[in-house]
Design a protein around this motif. Structure first.
Motif, PDB file in Angstrom:
ATOM      1  N   LEU A  77       0.731  -1.105   0.109  1.00 57.77           N
ATOM      2  CA  LEU A  77      -0.037  -0.127   0.064  1.00 57.77           C
ATOM      3  C   LEU A  77       0.761   1.328  -0.071  1.00 57.77           C
ATOM      4  O   LEU A  77       0.505   2.376  -0.525  1.00 57.77           O
ATOM      5  N   ARG A  78       1.960   1.334   0.574  1.00 60.81           N
ATOM      6  CA  ARG A  78       2.888   2.177   0.598  1.00 60.81           C
ATOM      7  C   ARG A  78       3.569   2.768  -0.765  1.00 60.81           C
ATOM      8  O   ARG A  78       4.257   3.825  -0.997  1.00 60.81           O
ATOM      9  N   PHE A  79       3.559   1.769  -1.829  1.00 63.64           N
ATOM     10  CA  PHE A  79       3.799   2.433  -3.233  1.00 63.64           C
ATOM     11  C   PHE A  79       2.980   3.010  -3.885  1.00 63.64           C
ATOM     12  O   PHE A  79       3.217   3.264  -5.055  1.00 63.64           O
ATOM     13  N   TYR A  80       1.677   3.259  -3.635  1.00 61.59           N
ATOM     14  CA  TYR A  80       0.666   4.125  -4.344  1.00 61.59           C
ATOM     15  C   TYR A  80       1.157   5.502  -4.766  1.00 61.59           C
ATOM     16  O   TYR A  80       1.115   5.929  -5.768  1.00 61.59           O
ATOM     17  N   PRO A  81       1.642   6.247  -3.691  1.00 58.70           N
ATOM     18  CA  PRO A  81       2.201   7.420  -4.345  1.00 58.70           C
ATOM     19  C   PRO A  81       3.430   7.603  -5.206  1.00 58.70           C
ATOM     20  O   PRO A  81       3.632   8.172  -6.087  1.00 58.70           O
ATOM     21  N   VAL A  82       4.289   6.285  -5.169  1.00 57.48           N
ATOM     22  CA  VAL A  82       5.242   6.204  -6.158  1.00 57.48           C
ATOM     23  C   VAL A  82       4.868   6.038  -7.392  1.00 57.48           C
ATOM     24  O   VAL A  82       5.328   6.823  -8.444  1.00 57.48           O
ATOM     25  N   MET A  83       3.696   5.041  -7.640  1.00 57.61           N
ATOM     26  CA  MET A  83       3.228   4.893  -8.826  1.00 57.61           C
ATOM     27  C   MET A  83       2.448   6.031  -9.500  1.00 57.61           C
ATOM     28  O   MET A  83       2.841   6.423 -10.497  1.00 57.61           O
ATOM     29  N   MET A  84       1.920   6.752  -8.550  1.00 59.25           N
ATOM     30  CA  MET A  84       1.266   7.911  -9.024  1.00 59.25           C
ATOM     31  C   MET A  84       2.324   9.002  -9.661  1.00 59.25           C
ATOM     32  O   MET A  84       2.098   9.754 -10.555  1.00 59.25           O
ATOM     33  N   ASN A  85       3.464   9.184  -8.658  1.00 63.22           N
ATOM     34  CA  ASN A  85       4.246  10.227  -9.192  1.00 63.22           C
ATOM     35  C   ASN A  85       5.068   9.405 -10.488  1.00 63.22           C
ATOM     36  O   ASN A  85       5.233  10.396 -11.507  1.00 63.22           O
ATOM     37  N   GLY A  86       5.131   8.373 -10.709  1.00 61.91           N
ATOM     38  CA  GLY A  86       5.784   7.737 -11.905  1.00 61.91           C
ATOM     39  C   GLY A  86       4.640   8.020 -13.057  1.00 61.91           C
ATOM     40  O   GLY A  86       5.105   8.319 -14.045  1.00 61.91           O
ATOM     41  N   ALA A  87       3.468   7.558 -12.700  1.00 59.83           N
ATOM     42  CA  ALA A  87       2.468   7.881 -14.021  1.00 59.83           C
ATOM     43  C   ALA A  87       2.547   9.413 -14.586  1.00 59.83           C
ATOM     44  O   ALA A  87       2.286   9.726 -15.627  1.00 59.83           O
ATOM     45  N   LEU A  88       2.338  10.289 -13.661  1.00 57.58           N
ATOM     46  CA  LEU A  88       2.447  11.832 -13.720  1.00 57.58           C
ATOM     47  C   LEU A  88       3.870  12.189 -14.498  1.00 57.58           C
ATOM     48  O   LEU A  88       3.594  13.059 -15.494  1.00 57.58           O
ATOM     49  N   LEU A  89       4.785  11.785 -13.960  1.00 57.40           N
ATOM     50  CA  LEU A  89       6.040  11.962 -14.741  1.00 57.40           C
ATOM     51  C   LEU A  89       6.039  11.443 -16.193  1.00 57.40           C
ATOM     52  O   LEU A  89       6.513  12.076 -17.103  1.00 57.40           O
ATOM     53  N   THR A  90       5.283  10.146 -16.458  1.00 51.43           N
ATOM     54  CA  THR A  90       5.305   9.604 -17.706  1.00 51.43           C
ATOM     55  C   THR A  90       4.409  10.702 -18.344  1.00 51.43           C
ATOM     56  O   THR A  90       4.927  10.646 -19.748  1.00 51.43           O
ATOM     57  N   LEU A  91       3.350  10.709 -17.847  1.00 54.12           N
ATOM     58  CA  LEU A  91       2.318  11.798 -18.699  1.00 54.12           C
ATOM     59  C   LEU A  91       3.155  13.027 -19.106  1.00 54.12           C
ATOM     60  O   LEU A  91       2.967  13.514 -20.514  1.00 54.12           O
ATOM     61  N   PHE A  92       3.633  13.751 -18.185  1.00 54.64           N
ATOM     62  CA  PHE A  92       4.221  15.106 -18.415  1.00 54.64           C
ATOM     63  C   PHE A  92       5.449  14.885 -19.226  1.00 54.64           C
ATOM     64  O   PHE A  92       5.600  15.753 -20.448  1.00 54.64           O
ATOM     65  N   ALA A  93       6.300  14.173 -19.193  1.00 57.77           N
ATOM     66  CA  ALA A  93       7.499  13.805 -20.106  1.00 57.77           C
ATOM     67  C   ALA A  93       7.064  13.313 -21.525  1.00 57.77           C
ATOM     68  O   ALA A  93       7.528  13.743 -22.420  1.00 57.77           O
ATOM     69  N   TRP A  94       6.254  12.411 -21.589  1.00 54.39           N
ATOM     70  CA  TRP A  94       5.374  12.057 -22.780  1.00 54.39           C
ATOM     71  C   TRP A  94       4.935  13.317 -23.726  1.00 54.39           C
ATOM     72  O   TRP A  94       5.321  13.531 -24.867  1.00 54.39           O
ATOM     73  N   SER A  95       4.355  14.155 -22.932  1.00 57.62           N
ATOM     74  CA  SER A  95       3.912  15.435 -23.724  1.00 57.62           C
ATOM     75  C   SER A  95       5.076  16.425 -24.002  1.00 57.62           C
ATOM     76  O   SER A  95       4.819  17.157 -25.066  1.00 57.62           O
ATOM     77  N   LEU A  96       6.275  16.247 -23.613  1.00 55.27           N
ATOM     78  CA  LEU A  96       7.362  16.931 -23.887  1.00 55.27           C
ATOM     79  C   LEU A  96       7.832  16.501 -25.456  1.00 55.27           C
ATOM     80  O   LEU A  96       8.249  17.381 -26.194  1.00 55.27           O
ATOM     81  N   PHE A  97       7.620  15.351 -25.674  1.00 50.77           N
ATOM     82  CA  PHE A  97       7.927  14.735 -26.842  1.00 50.77           C
ATOM     83  C   PHE A  97       6.953  14.750 -27.850  1.00 50.77           C
ATOM     84  O   PHE A  97       7.254  14.365 -29.112  1.00 50.77           O
ATOM     85  N   HIS A  98       5.606  14.910 -27.418  1.00 47.02           N
ATOM     86  CA  HIS A  98       4.609  14.918 -28.322  1.00 47.02           C
ATOM     87  C   HIS A  98       3.518  15.917 -27.935  1.00 47.02           C
ATOM     88  O   HIS A  98       2.511  15.950 -27.252  1.00 47.02           O
ATOM     89  N   PRO A  99       4.043  17.097 -28.282  1.00 52.72           N
ATOM     90  CA  PRO A  99       3.300  18.477 -28.042  1.00 52.72           C
ATOM     91  C   PRO A  99       1.887  18.629 -28.653  1.00 52.72           C
ATOM     92  O   PRO A  99       1.571  17.632 -29.445  1.00 52.72           O
ATOM     93  N   PRO A 100       1.017  19.280 -28.136  1.00 54.95           N
ATOM     94  CA  PRO A 100       1.399  20.330 -27.068  1.00 54.95           C
ATOM     95  C   PRO A 100       1.619  19.732 -25.429  1.00 54.95           C
ATOM     96  O   PRO A 100       0.966  18.574 -25.265  1.00 54.95           O
ATOM     97  N   THR A 101       2.363  20.249 -24.711  1.00 51.71           N
ATOM     98  CA  THR A 101       2.594  19.726 -23.338  1.00 51.71           C
ATOM     99  C   THR A 101       1.348  20.044 -22.595  1.00 51.71           C
ATOM    100  O   THR A 101       0.423  20.673 -22.906  1.00 51.71           O
ATOM    101  N   VAL A 102       1.472  19.143 -21.519  1.00 51.80           N
ATOM    102  CA  VAL A 102       0.257  19.296 -20.443  1.00 51.80           C
ATOM    103  C   VAL A 102      -0.315  20.654 -20.013  1.00 51.80           C
ATOM    104  O   VAL A 102      -1.173  21.080 -20.082  1.00 51.80           O
ATOM    105  N   ILE A 103       1.004  21.158 -19.657  1.00 52.28           N
ATOM    106  CA  ILE A 103       0.694  22.665 -19.214  1.00 52.28           C
ATOM    107  C   ILE A 103       0.216  23.769 -20.194  1.00 52.28           C
ATOM    108  O   ILE A 103      -0.644  24.358 -20.035  1.00 52.28           O
ATOM    109  N   GLU A 104       0.800  23.468 -21.335  1.00 53.76           N
ATOM    110  CA  GLU A 104       0.210  24.133 -22.643  1.00 53.76           C
ATOM    111  C   GLU A 104      -1.211  23.986 -22.876  1.00 53.76           C
ATOM    112  O   GLU A 104      -1.989  24.862 -23.305  1.00 53.76           O
TER     113      GLU A 104
END
Length: 183
Positions: A77-104
């Protein structure tokens, strides 16, 4: 009704570390994971999660919960925050290579005619968030592996959100200052 569902489920998801900390004293780990997977299913079904990246994060959460139910181990159960950070990192990083970015994409909701300088700024902010998710995920991993449940709950249930809020607020202040200089 959807905004209310999103708010309630968002709050309950944010409270996850505290739910684990207190719940583990009364419930088997699989029951806590089952409640979380139920919340994720409700969010997917009724919360209006439409964006592909958001759906993938919810699905990743469901897969994690299925693993936690299967393992029935409080450490899992302690690894859920790790997984969520990894998923968000993947989403944001993916958008850097496949614009527009998440923030854009978020910026264009308010400013559809975002100038090139705004696109560059949102790209930089996306990179900063990637860095945040890497560091935060690393700390979440360290607390999951080597700290007590109390430290894990404090970091992942309070400190990480304070840091996220600080980054969000700091970026907002920088954006306002940047827009004043540009205007």
């Amino acid at each position: 009704m959807r905004p209310l569902i999103n708010i309630v489920i968002g709050f309950l998801t944010i409270a996850y570390p505290f739910a684990v900390y207190f719940g583990i004293q009364y419930f088997e780990p699989w029951k806590i994971a089952a409640v979380l997977i139920g919340l994720l299913v409700i969010r997917q079904a009724f919360g209006g999660v439409k964006a592909l990246g958001s759906r993938l994060i919810v699905i990743a959460g469901m897969i994690f919960c299925a693993l936690a139910i299967w393992r029935n181990d409080p450490i899992t159960l302690r690894f859920y925050p790790v997984m969520m950070n990894g998923a968000l990192l993947t989403l944001f990083a993916w958008s850097l290579f496949h614009p527009p970015t998440v923030i854009e994409r978020l910026a264009r909701l308010r400013h559809p005619d975002l100038p090139p300088s705004g696109v560059a700024y949102t790209r930089r902010v996306t990179q900063v968030w990637c860095g945040f998710f890497m560091v935060n995920g690393g700390i979440a991993l360290a607390t999951a592996l080597w700290s007590s449940f109390e430290i894990w709950s404090l970091y992942n249930g309070l400190i990480a959100y304070l840091l996220m809020g600080t980054l969000f607020g700091g970026e907002y202040l920088v954006r306002i200052r940047t827009q004043k200089h540009a205007g």
